[in-house]
Design a protein around this motif. Structure first.
Motif, mmCIF file in Angstrom:
data_model
loop_
_atom_site.group_PDB
_atom_site.id
_atom_site.type_symbol
_atom_site.label_atom_id
_atom_site.label_comp_id
_atom_site.label_asym_id
_atom_site.label_seq_id
_atom_site.Cartn_x
_atom_site.Cartn_y
_atom_site.Cartn_z
ATOM 1 N N LEU A 66 -21.717 4.872 26.107
ATOM 2 C CA LEU A 66 -22.537 3.669 25.986
ATOM 3 C C LEU A 66 -21.693 2.433 25.677
ATOM 4 O O LEU A 66 -22.158 1.306 25.862
ATOM 5 N N PRO A 70 -23.068 0.293 29.643
ATOM 6 C CA PRO A 70 -24.375 -0.036 29.055
ATOM 7 C C PRO A 70 -25.545 0.472 29.881
ATOM 8 O O PRO A 70 -26.619 0.739 29.321
ATOM 9 N N ALA A 73 -27.712 3.569 28.980
ATOM 10 C CA ALA A 73 -28.671 3.542 27.864
ATOM 11 C C ALA A 73 -29.933 4.370 28.103
ATOM 12 O O ALA A 73 -30.468 4.953 27.153
ATOM 13 N N SER A 76 -30.371 7.620 26.304
ATOM 14 C CA SER A 76 -30.848 7.616 24.926
ATOM 15 C C SER A 76 -32.366 7.497 24.859
ATOM 16 O O SER A 76 -32.980 7.948 23.892
ATOM 17 N N TRP A 77 -32.982 6.914 25.872
ATOM 18 C CA TRP A 77 -34.440 6.830 25.890
ATOM 19 C C TRP A 77 -35.053 8.208 26.135
ATOM 20 O O TRP A 77 -36.103 8.534 25.580
ATOM 21 N N PRO A 252 -30.486 -3.842 20.452
ATOM 22 C CA PRO A 252 -29.749 -3.086 21.470
ATOM 23 C C PRO A 252 -30.692 -2.268 22.344
ATOM 24 O O PRO A 252 -31.752 -1.822 21.892
ATOM 25 N N ALA A 253 -30.289 -2.058 23.599
ATOM 26 C CA ALA A 253 -31.096 -1.238 24.503
ATOM 27 C C ALA A 253 -30.951 0.237 24.179
ATOM 28 O O ALA A 253 -31.890 1.023 24.383
ATOM 29 N N ALA A 254 -29.787 0.661 23.709
ATOM 30 C CA ALA A 254 -29.553 2.064 23.375
ATOM 31 C C ALA A 254 -30.311 2.421 22.099
ATOM 32 O O ALA A 254 -30.258 1.690 21.112
ATOM 33 N N VAL A 258 -23.989 3.136 18.755
ATOM 34 C CA VAL A 258 -22.865 2.965 19.678
ATOM 35 C C VAL A 258 -21.657 2.534 18.854
ATOM 36 O O VAL A 258 -21.714 1.511 18.161
#
Length: 402
Positions: A66, A70, A73, A76-77, A252-254, A258
């Motif tokens: 990550l 990016p 990500a 992680s969802w 953050p999107a993750a 990270v």
């Protein structure tokens, strides 16, 4: 003609699955066990996909794809499923405590039984890694490498501490509305990110953030989340709120930490992580009926039952399986996807190839240490099935989610 089908491996598996299916109490909610199994396996796969140990000379250091990718990500969802585990945990603990009270069982006895199931497997992990770390240091291993390995091995335990604390507080939480801890998370984030409050204040969210799905589980037990409307409201509302927080509020999107990032959605949980967890809980509630139908298939149910009977063993040893594979692989040199920097699609492709190897090593850990989790069950029936006993119809054969 004699039927030789059971002698075939596939026939043997089907026969074993049929026995597990027959030994399961008739009114056990199999969807609950399926959600718990998916949550555990999601965390395992997520860690295996976003955790890398990069070989740099004689040392190993942790890295994450990550950092350089990016766009990775969404992994992680899909695999950051702790909210579902806390949802199920709150549901099961609330039901279990109510059943214990109905049987006249004391709070202390109920809590001791629950926590012993959580922490009994921990002793084996702590013992092995204490010896391993000492041996590595005595043989001249780099301290930074040993620190990295021990930190990865023991990192899953923070989750157990939080879960144990919420379990102990179950009698106080059975009527708590999920909006209250959600409001706490919102205000803590406003203070941290909007008004420059000290970063340590965010650790309040370690309890408040996971209280949200846990108290949702209690609401589920009370019958307040049985309608599909609740599931759709949580799914759509949580998704929209998370998207807005990432797009316009700088989160953050993750949904995992990270290395090197200024803000982590997970350590401690942020408002974005909590709203994302609400979306996951909504999806879990919407899938309940489909899961109940799917779990009527003996093979599917046997797999879920096996994961549930060894859930803590799988959870506690999955990082050790990754590190054991990485350390052993060093004997063959610097291998792609195992020791190389996670900075491109080639690493992702190579890591996917390694996943079955991690699973095989984890199976070895499970075979070696599962007795630590199941010790003492021989004196009472299993939480998931009555081992090798046919199913009875009596009301006393009710589901035991404890």
């Amino acid at each position: 003609m004699t039927d030789l089908t059971p002698a075939h491996p596939r026939g043997t598996l089907r026969a074993a699955a049929a026995r597990v299916d027959a030994a399961t109490p008739e009114n056990r909610d199999r969807a609950v066990d399926a959600l718990r199994a998916f949550a555990i396996l999601g965390v395992v796969l997520g860690h295996w996909l976003v955790t890398a140990l990069v070989a740099d000379g004689s040392s190993l250091h942790a890295a994450s794809p990550l950092q350089d990718m990016p766009w990775f990500a969404p992994v992680s969802w899909a695999f950051q499923t702790l909210a579902v585990f806390f949802l199920v945990g709150g549901h099961v603990a609330t039901r279990g405590y109510a059943s214990a009270r109905a049987r006249g069982e004391s709070y202390g006895r109920w809590l001791t039984a629950r926590l012993s199931r959580l922490f009994r497997p921990v002793l084996a992990v702590l013992g092995l890694w204490a010896v391993t770390a000492a041996l590595l240091l005595l043989t001249g291993a780099d301290f930074a490498t040993v620190h990295t390995l021990v930190k990865l091995a023991l990192s899953p335990m923070w989750f157990l501490l939080v879960f144990a604390a919420l379990t102990a507080a179950t009698p106080l939480l059975t009527r708590l509305h999920p909006l209250w801890p959600l409001v706490v998370v919102l205000h803590i984030d406003l203070l941290r990110f909007g008004f420059g409050a000290p970063s340590w204040l965010g650790w309040v969210n370690l309890a408040a953030g996971w209280l949200v799905p846990y108290t949702l589980g209690a609401a589920w037990t009370r019958g307040e989340l049985d309608r599909r409307r609740s599931g759709w409201l949580l799914l759509t509302g949580g998704t929209a709120a998370t998207a807005a927080l990432v797009a316009w509020a700088g989160y953050p999107a993750a949904m995992v930490g990270v290395p090197g990032a200024s803000v982590s959605n997970l350590n401690p949980p942020t408002l974005a992580a909590v709203t994302f967890g609400l979306a996951q809980c909504g999806l879990a509630l919407l899938l309940r009926e489909r899961l109940r139908g799917a779990m009527r298939r003996p093979m599917a149910w046997a797999g879920v039952a096996l994961v549930n009977l060894s859930a803590m063993t799988i959870f506690l040893w999955h990082q050790t399986a990754l590190m054991a594979t990485t350390a052993t692989g060093l004997l063959a040199g610097r291998l792609p996807g195992l020791h190389t920097a996670p900075d491109g699609l080639d690493w992702v492709a190579a890591r996917l190839v390694w996943l079955p190897v991690f699973a095989l090593v984890l199976a070895g850990c499970w075979a070696t240490f599962r007795s630590c989790e199941q010790r003492g069950r021989g004196r009472r029936r299993s939480r998931v099935v009555r081992a090798h006993r046919p199913q009875r119809r009596a009301t006393t054969a009710g589901a035991r989610h404890v």
